[in-house]
Design an enzyme around this catalytic site. Structure first.
Site: not given
Ligand code: NAP
Ligand code: G4F
Length: 325
Positions: A11, A126, A128, A150, A180
């Site tokens: 990733g 996460s 989530e 998810y 984040h």
């Molecule tokens: P992101 O921007 O969506 O990045 C996801 C990465 O996974 C991308 O590099 C994507 O590659 C790669 N990927 C997806 N499917 C794949 C596959 N089949 N094989 C190889 N690579 C693949 O996510 P992020 O926000 O950086 O988050 C990183 C991790 O933390 C994720 O696991 C997410 O679920 C978890 N997480 C995120 C948050 C948050 O708030 N950001 C919070 C908790 C947990 P491509 O560029 O090719 O699409």
């Molecule tokens: O920004 P979101 O899509 O993030 P969500 O669903 O919290 O998930 C993100 O955080 C997780 C950590 O808790 C990660 F594990 C996950 O990979 C991802 O990075 O939505 C946040 C909130 C939700 O309650 C959604 O219903 O915002 C609300 N929302 C309201 N309007 C919306 C919208 N979300 C999105 N994406 N788009 C809207 O228009």
């Protein structure tokens, strides 16, 4: 003999991968990344460090490709960040999400176990997983009640990581990270969708913004702070699981107020609720307690919520201004 540490990031093209790669390069790591084949490259976030990292093609669906990439890169540390990470897509594609986000973790753990069980493993779990929250704030001991395919897949990824630690004595850690964000956040996530729209509205490229649940509350932090926590987990004497959060929550509505306000706009003039964006089941509130991480890792977030929002809006204003209208 070289003492340089080697890390493998799955990733690496995502938000966290891009921040973590830079963080590790600054600490003199040899950084390897997994990328999947696509007809157009998704390297936008890592283009500036492209010549300092080594990329390998592999896919979470393909066990052998993962074994080969671990063999080739010989990492001391593996950060498993790859996943199908967008919650609404998980309702549309629940099986694929399970393959990537749940079974993909087992495939990475198997690759590590097979090639070198001494490798330290980080799993991107996460908040989530807490879903319909059973207590507030959430800690490492709060029961999970995921509310999306998810969240369910991430709960599997969490427990398989714990299970491989207990069964095979792997140094495997699960970081339970709360939301984040950053200027590199994908534009489908609500924070970046808002900051991008604020910039486009301010610069007259767009007039309306459609959102879903404005009452949803999240504990939003800055991605740059959170990758530091991932690394700290793998530097400890014993593997463990940690909640990483700011301990403060805000609603989507509050995010709008600050973001639009920063650009001198009134959010009520531009935002409308679109029922199509309401999820089949939403996580209404999340707020984490990172006391364990503070005490054992010495980790604390540095960026404040308002600072984060302003930074995202400023970055989008600068970017959109450079685009041709
Ligand atoms: P992101 O921007 O969506 O990045 C996801 C990465 O996974 C991308 O590099 C994507 O590659 C790669 N990927 C997806 N499917 C794949 C596959 N089949 N094989 C190889 N690579 C693949 O996510 P992020 O926000 O950086 O988050 C990183 C991790 O933390 C994720 O696991 C997410 O679920 C978890 N997480 C995120 C948050 C948050 O708030 N950001 C919070 C908790 C947990 P491509 O560029 O090719 O699409
Ligand atoms: O920004 P979101 O899509 O993030 P969500 O669903 O919290 O998930 C993100 O955080 C997780 C950590 O808790 C990660 F594990 C996950 O990979 C991802 O990075 O939505 C946040 C909130 C939700 O309650 C959604 O219903 O915002 C609300 N929302 C309201 N309007 C919306 C919208 N979300 C999105 N994406 N788009 C809207 O228009």
């Amino acid at each position: 003999m070289t003492t340089q540490r080697r890390a493998l990031i799955t990733g690496i093209t995502g938000q966290d991968g891009a921040y973590l790669a830079r963080f590790l390069l600054e600490r003199d790591y040899e950084v390897h990344g997994v990328v999947r084949r696509s007809s157009t490259e998704t390297f936008e976030r890592i283009v500036a460090i492209r010549d300092q990292i080594q990329l390998h093609q592999a896919d979470l669906l393909d066990q052998l490709s993962l074994v080969r990439v671990v063999e080739k890169s010989q990492p001391h540390e593996v950060y498993n960040l790859a996943a199908q990470s967008f919650v609404p897509t998980s309702f549309e594609q629940p099986l694929l999400t399970g393959e990537f986000t749940a079974l993909g973790v087992t495939r990475m753990l198997e690759a590590v176990r097979l090639v070198d069980p001494a490798i330290r493993f980080y799993q991107a779990s996460s908040s989530e997983m807490f879903g319909k929250v059973q207590e507030e704030p959430q800690t490492e001991r709060t029961p999970f009640w995921p509310r999306s395919p998810y969240g369910v897949a991430k709960a599997y990824g969490h427990w398989i990581t714990v299970n491989y630690r207990e069964s095979y004595d792997l140094f495997a850690c699960s970081g339970i990270l709360f939301n984040h964000e950053s200027p590199w956040r994908g534009k489908e996530f609500v924070t970046r969708k808002i900051s991008d729209a604020v910039a486009r509205i301010k610069l007259s490229r767009q007039s309306r913004l459609k959102l879903g649940n404005l009452d949803a509350q999240r504990d939003w932090g800055f991605a740059g702070d959170y990758v530091r926590a991932m690394w700290l987990m793998l530097q400890q004497d014993v593997p463990d699981d940690f909640v990483i959060a700011t301990g403060v929550k805000h609603s989507v509505r509050e995010f709008c107020e600050i973001a639009f306000g920063h650009a001198g706009l009134q959010w009520e003039d531009h935002v409308e609720v679109d029922q199509a964006l309401i999820r089949p089941a939403d996580v209404n509130t999340l707020c984490g307690d990172a006391t364990k991480a503070k005490q054992q890792l010495g980790w604390e977030p540095e960026a404040s919520f308002a600072e984060l929002v302003r930074r995202m809006v400023d970055a989008d204003l600068e970017r959109v201004a450079k685009e041709s209208p």
